[in-house]
Structure formats: C-alpha cells, structure tokens
Design a protein around this motif. Structure first.
Motif, mmCIF file in Angstrom:
data_model
loop_
_atom_site.group_PDB
_atom_site.id
_atom_site.type_symbol
_atom_site.label_atom_id
_atom_site.label_comp_id
_atom_site.label_asym_id
_atom_site.label_seq_id
_atom_site.Cartn_x
_atom_site.Cartn_y
_atom_site.Cartn_z
ATOM 1 N N LYS A 59 -0.818 16.944 11.276
ATOM 2 C CA LYS A 59 -1.102 18.311 10.862
ATOM 3 C C LYS A 59 -2.362 18.410 10.003
ATOM 4 O O LYS A 59 -3.123 19.366 10.105
ATOM 5 N N LYS A 60 -2.592 17.426 9.156
ATOM 6 C CA LYS A 60 -3.766 17.467 8.282
ATOM 7 C C LYS A 60 -4.103 16.068 7.793
ATOM 8 O O LYS A 60 -3.209 15.264 7.535
ATOM 9 N N VAL A 61 -5.386 15.781 7.684
ATOM 10 C CA VAL A 61 -5.851 14.501 7.140
ATOM 11 C C VAL A 61 -6.909 14.786 6.074
ATOM 12 O O VAL A 61 -7.892 15.488 6.333
ATOM 13 N N LYS A 62 -6.700 14.262 4.876
ATOM 14 C CA LYS A 62 -7.662 14.414 3.786
ATOM 15 C C LYS A 62 -8.269 13.056 3.476
ATOM 16 O O LYS A 62 -7.549 12.101 3.202
ATOM 17 N N LEU A 63 -9.594 12.969 3.541
ATOM 18 C CA LEU A 63 -10.287 11.694 3.364
ATOM 19 C C LEU A 63 -10.960 11.602 1.997
ATOM 20 O O LEU A 63 -11.460 12.607 1.462
ATOM 21 N N LYS A 64 -10.994 10.378 1.459
ATOM 22 C CA LYS A 64 -11.735 10.078 0.237
ATOM 23 C C LYS A 64 -12.510 8.782 0.443
ATOM 24 O O LYS A 64 -11.959 7.806 0.952
ATOM 25 N N LEU A 92 -11.989 3.577 2.341
ATOM 26 C CA LEU A 92 -11.709 4.826 3.036
ATOM 27 C C LEU A 92 -10.217 5.109 2.893
ATOM 28 O O LEU A 92 -9.376 4.371 3.394
ATOM 29 N N LYS A 93 -9.913 6.171 2.160
ATOM 30 C CA LYS A 93 -8.515 6.530 1.905
ATOM 31 C C LYS A 93 -8.192 7.825 2.648
ATOM 32 O O LYS A 93 -8.932 8.801 2.561
ATOM 33 N N ALA A 94 -7.096 7.821 3.400
ATOM 34 C CA ALA A 94 -6.695 9.009 4.156
ATOM 35 C C ALA A 94 -5.262 9.398 3.792
ATOM 36 O O ALA A 94 -4.355 8.569 3.874
ATOM 37 N N THR A 95 -5.088 10.627 3.376
ATOM 38 C CA THR A 95 -3.745 11.169 3.150
ATOM 39 C C THR A 95 -3.361 11.946 4.398
ATOM 40 O O THR A 95 -3.967 12.974 4.719
ATOM 41 N N VAL A 96 -2.388 11.425 5.125
ATOM 42 C CA VAL A 96 -2.019 11.970 6.434
ATOM 43 C C VAL A 96 -0.724 12.769 6.331
ATOM 44 O O VAL A 96 0.315 12.239 5.926
ATOM 45 N N LYS A 97 -0.810 14.033 6.697
ATOM 46 C CA LYS A 97 0.392 14.875 6.782
ATOM 47 C C LYS A 97 0.739 15.019 8.254
ATOM 48 O O LYS A 97 -0.106 15.423 9.065
ATOM 49 N N TYR A 98 1.985 14.696 8.618
ATOM 50 C CA TYR A 98 2.366 14.685 10.027
ATOM 51 C C TYR A 98 3.851 14.992 10.178
ATOM 52 O O TYR A 98 4.580 15.157 9.190
ATOM 53 N N LEU A 99 4.285 15.078 11.423
ATOM 54 C CA LEU A 99 5.682 15.356 11.715
ATOM 55 C C LEU A 99 6.350 14.131 12.335
ATOM 56 O O LEU A 99 5.754 13.457 13.187
ATOM 57 N N LEU A 100 7.571 13.845 11.891
ATOM 58 C CA LEU A 100 8.351 12.770 12.488
ATOM 59 C C LEU A 100 8.908 13.235 13.832
ATOM 60 O O LEU A 100 8.706 14.375 14.249
ATOM 61 N N LEU A 101 9.610 12.334 14.514
ATOM 62 C CA LEU A 101 10.164 12.663 15.817
ATOM 63 C C LEU A 101 11.144 13.830 15.752
ATOM 64 O O LEU A 101 11.311 14.562 16.730
ATOM 65 N N ASP A 102 11.821 13.979 14.613
ATOM 66 C CA ASP A 102 12.765 15.089 14.469
ATOM 67 C C ASP A 102 12.101 16.310 13.815
ATOM 68 O O ASP A 102 12.780 17.214 13.358
ATOM 69 N N VAL A 107 4.365 12.503 4.726
ATOM 70 C CA VAL A 107 3.024 12.262 4.175
ATOM 71 C C VAL A 107 2.875 10.777 3.890
ATOM 72 O O VAL A 107 3.795 10.140 3.359
ATOM 73 N N LYS A 108 1.719 10.235 4.258
ATOM 74 C CA LYS A 108 1.447 8.838 3.910
ATOM 75 C C LYS A 108 -0.036 8.657 3.624
ATOM 76 O O LYS A 108 -0.884 9.241 4.300
ATOM 77 N N THR A 109 -0.341 7.849 2.633
ATOM 78 C CA THR A 109 -1.726 7.516 2.298
ATOM 79 C C THR A 109 -2.038 6.125 2.834
ATOM 80 O O THR A 109 -1.316 5.170 2.549
ATOM 81 N N ILE A 110 -3.086 6.037 3.624
ATOM 82 C CA ILE A 110 -3.478 4.762 4.230
ATOM 83 C C ILE A 110 -4.903 4.418 3.803
ATOM 84 O O ILE A 110 -5.685 5.299 3.444
ATOM 85 N N LYS A 111 -5.234 3.124 3.833
ATOM 86 C CA LYS A 111 -6.535 2.682 3.335
ATOM 87 C C LYS A 111 -7.184 1.665 4.262
ATOM 88 O O LYS A 111 -6.499 0.923 4.970
ATOM 89 N N CYS A 112 -8.505 1.655 4.243
ATOM 90 C CA CYS A 112 -9.286 0.627 4.942
ATOM 91 C C CYS A 112 -10.515 0.313 4.097
ATOM 92 O O CYS A 112 -11.273 1.216 3.724
ATOM 93 N N LYS A 113 -10.704 -0.961 3.765
ATOM 94 C CA LYS A 113 -11.863 -1.377 2.986
ATOM 95 C C LYS A 113 -13.072 -1.506 3.912
ATOM 96 O O LYS A 113 -13.004 -2.168 4.937
ATOM 97 N N ILE A 114 -14.167 -0.842 3.541
ATOM 98 C CA ILE A 114 -15.388 -0.852 4.347
ATOM 99 C C ILE A 114 -16.486 -1.598 3.597
ATOM 100 O O ILE A 114 -16.776 -1.284 2.436
ATOM 101 N N TYR A 115 -17.080 -2.578 4.254
ATOM 102 C CA TYR A 115 -18.190 -3.339 3.679
ATOM 103 C C TYR A 115 -19.442 -3.056 4.510
ATOM 104 O O TYR A 115 -19.462 -3.301 5.723
ATOM 105 N N VAL A 116 -20.471 -2.527 3.859
ATOM 106 C CA VAL A 116 -21.720 -2.231 4.558
ATOM 107 C C VAL A 116 -22.754 -3.286 4.183
ATOM 108 O O VAL A 116 -22.993 -3.539 3.011
#
Length: 385
Positions: A59-64, A92-102, A107-116
C-alpha cells in the motif's frame, strides 16, 4: 447456558486475534530487500526489489537514505533503481505498509547497506600486443542475480565503445538515446534476450503503451486478481480481437495491435509485453526448422514457482471447441517434440533453464496437488468479459 455461550464467544474472539497476530508476525518476517548489502560504482545503476510480498499487496513505501551518496528512483511499488552519486556508504531503509493474505494491515521496516565506490582507474596503454589482447579478452564481472537484459547492459557499459546511451527503463522497455541529434529509440522487451527486442520511435512507443493500457482496462483486470486470472484475461482478449492471418507479413507488436491480425510470433510478442506490463513474468519463445522453413512461437508464463506454456495461436483455433479459450498454462511436453527440437538455442542455455523451470505438469494439476488457490479451466471459461 447464556454464560457458557458468552464464554465460548469470548474464547473464539481471543483465538482469532491470537491467530491474526501470529500470522502477521510470520508473514512480516519474510518481507525484505532482495539484497541486505550491495556495492555499486559511482554513476552506475542497480535495481533493488522488495521480496516476500506481492506488488499489489503493498500500500505504501517510505524510504530513507543519504541523498548525497545515492539517488533512488521508484520503478514500481516493490522495485527501485539506485544510482551511485558519491563515494561513501549509506543504509537504504524502507518502511513497507502492506496487506497480509487475510487482508490484515501490516508494517515492516527493511534495510540494505549501500556502498558506493569510485570508478576503477584506467590502465595505462602499452604497446605490448600480448597485454592488449589479454585485457580485451577479460570478461566483465556480472551480477548473475540480474536478468539477461541487465547482464547485457553491464557488458555494453563496460565495453570500450559504450557511450552511456542505452539503459533499461522498466521490465518491458529499453531506451536508446539517439546519437548526434538522431531519433531516440524505445525497445520493447519480450524475452530476457536482447535479440528479440522490437525497436520503435517515441511516437509509436507511446501509441503501443496507450493501446496496452486500453486492453488491460477492457479486460477488466484489477489488482486483487490472482496472476492466473490476469494472464488468462489478457490472452482471451487478444484471441477474441486479433485474428490469425496466414497472409500477414509483419509480425511485430505495432502491426499486431493496430492491424488486428497477425501470426504466432505477433501473438507471442504482444502477449509477453502486456503480461510484463501488468507485472507477470512472461517470455516470447520460438522455434524454427531451417530445412523445412517452418516454425512456431509461444509463451512461457510464470505462475507461482514455475513457468507454464501458453499458446495463443492454439487458443485462437480452439476457442469455440471447449466453450472457452484453452491452451493456457500447460506443461513442458505440450510444446511438442518438433518445437522442442528446433527451439532457439538461447532458451536451452543453462542460464535460462535454471531460472525458468517449466513445470512437468500443468498449472491446474500443480495447484490441485499442492492445495493452492486457483481457478479451474471451467471457471476461467465462465469468467465474465
């Protein structure tokens, strides 16, 4: 008696809440980025995906993230292009709002470390022919988790003739910037292999995509449908509105959509494009017998963990025999021995077959045996148009 009924009702409510909480906890734990860390070169792109939840359920993804280090562009709700801007590291931090199967909100916050990192220093030229030859023959490092189009673009970028003109816009388009004032070209991806791309001008490309949007709308496809129904509705629309004509010379997507007639290749390319447009992995596949000057084209459509054979040409000619449109989501052997024998070599390569496993049984049997939610063929035939 009344007290017992109330007690029973309270217990049922508590059990339901407990189950929903447990379900939320279990499903939420699976939502993540497809990478927990990634190194990219300054000026280069990398596509990162949110896995563990379907695009339509998000439903919505908020990135930081640190905007000085990377640039992030949204491609889909579950897919983002990252571009390295400056040497450094960020999360890269993403707060993900979504719907379960029911349909329970989660809501879950997921992360990925980015090295440039900065671009590799250019090697000094040398007159030693042996050294030059060895340098030219070095194969570029490729992220094998990307699809074949991405791998091709990596090879182009690292070649000495690359001028930064070609890049992938989305899952169904590659863009080629015209050189010296020349016309820009838009390539429609119909398989993971670059050689099957149809190239168009901006005007023709816009007309095609607008027609694709119209077909999706008239097929009455909605986000809450399972992929099986979406893929079926697209194919049904095509065989009901586009005729098979032996006299057709053009087998490209544009002619198929606007002339409303084609042969097997036009069906398969156009179907692959529309499926990819609505987020379903679908490939154009072909075979050709040079000796007898005959061939055929069909599609591999991904539903769940496997790919299934779908033949719109067969569907066109059998659409009124069984009371509906058939030849959808079949097993590998349904391709036929001759087509398997003369199938384009690219579709027999390990790098394709390992990631595109075609099921040995049809989709309906697979779902029935594993207790998965699906629509039976009869239910598909009876879907309202």
């Amino acid at each position: 008696m009344k007290i017992r009924k109330n007690t029973l009702l309270i217990m049922m409510i508590l059990l339901t809440v407990t189950f929903m909480f447990a379900n939320t906890k279990n499903v939420s734990a699976k939502v993540t980025f497809n990478k927990t860390s990634k190194s990219i070169t300054k000026g280069k792109n990398y596509t990162i995906k949110i896995s563990g939840v379907k695009n339509r359920s998000i439903k919505k993804v908020k990135l930081k993230y640190n905007k000085k280090i990377i640039k992030v562009k949204k491609l889909r709700k579950n897919k983002y292009r990252i571009t390295g801007k400056k040497k450094g590291k960020t999360t890269l931090k993403a707060t993900v709002k979504y719907l379960l199967l029911d349909y329970t909100p989660a809501v879950k916050t997921i992360k990925c470390k980015i090295y440039v990192k900065n671009k590799a220093a250019k090697k000094k030229k040398t007159n030693n022919k042996k050294n030059n030859d060895s340098e030219e023959n070095i194969k570029p490092e490729i992220d094998w988790e990307e699809n074949n189009i991405d791998k091709l673009l990596v090879q182009i970028e690292q070649s000495k003739n690359y001028k930064g003109m070609i890049y992938k816009l989305n899952d169904y388009t590659v863009f080629n910037k015209g050189e010296d004032g020349g016309e820009d070209q838009y390539g429609l991806i119909t398989s993971p292999f670059y050689s099957t791309i149809d190239w168009y001008s901006k005007k023709d490309y816009d007309e095609i995509i607008n027609e694709v949007k119209l077909i999706v709308k008239e097929s009455k496809i909605t986000d809450d449908m399972i992929d099986e129904e979406k893929a079926y509705r697209v194919g049904r629309y095509m065989v009901n509105h586009i005729d098979y004509d032996y006299n057709v010379y053009g087998q490209r997507i544009y002619e198929t959509l606007f002339d409303k007639k084609t042969v097997c290749a036009g069906y398969a390319k156009t179907y692959a494009l529309i499926c990819r447009y609505i987020g379903i992995d679908c490939d154009f596949v072909c075979s050709y017998d040079n000796q007898n000057k005959s061939g055929h084209a069909w599609n591999n459509v991904k539903l769940g963990d496997y790919y299934y054979v779908t033949d719109l040409t067969g569907a066109y000619f059998t659409r009124n025999i069984y009371g509906g449109v058939s030849n959808f989501f079949r097993e590998y052997s349904n391709i036929g021995e001759e087509n398997i024998k003369y199938m384009d070599k690219y579709y027999k390569m390990d790098e394709y077959t390992e990631k595109h496993q075609i099921d040995e049984v049809d989709y309906y049997t697979r779902c029935k045996n594993e207790g998965k939610v699906y629509l039976k063929q009869k239910e598909l035939y009876n879907l309202p148009e």
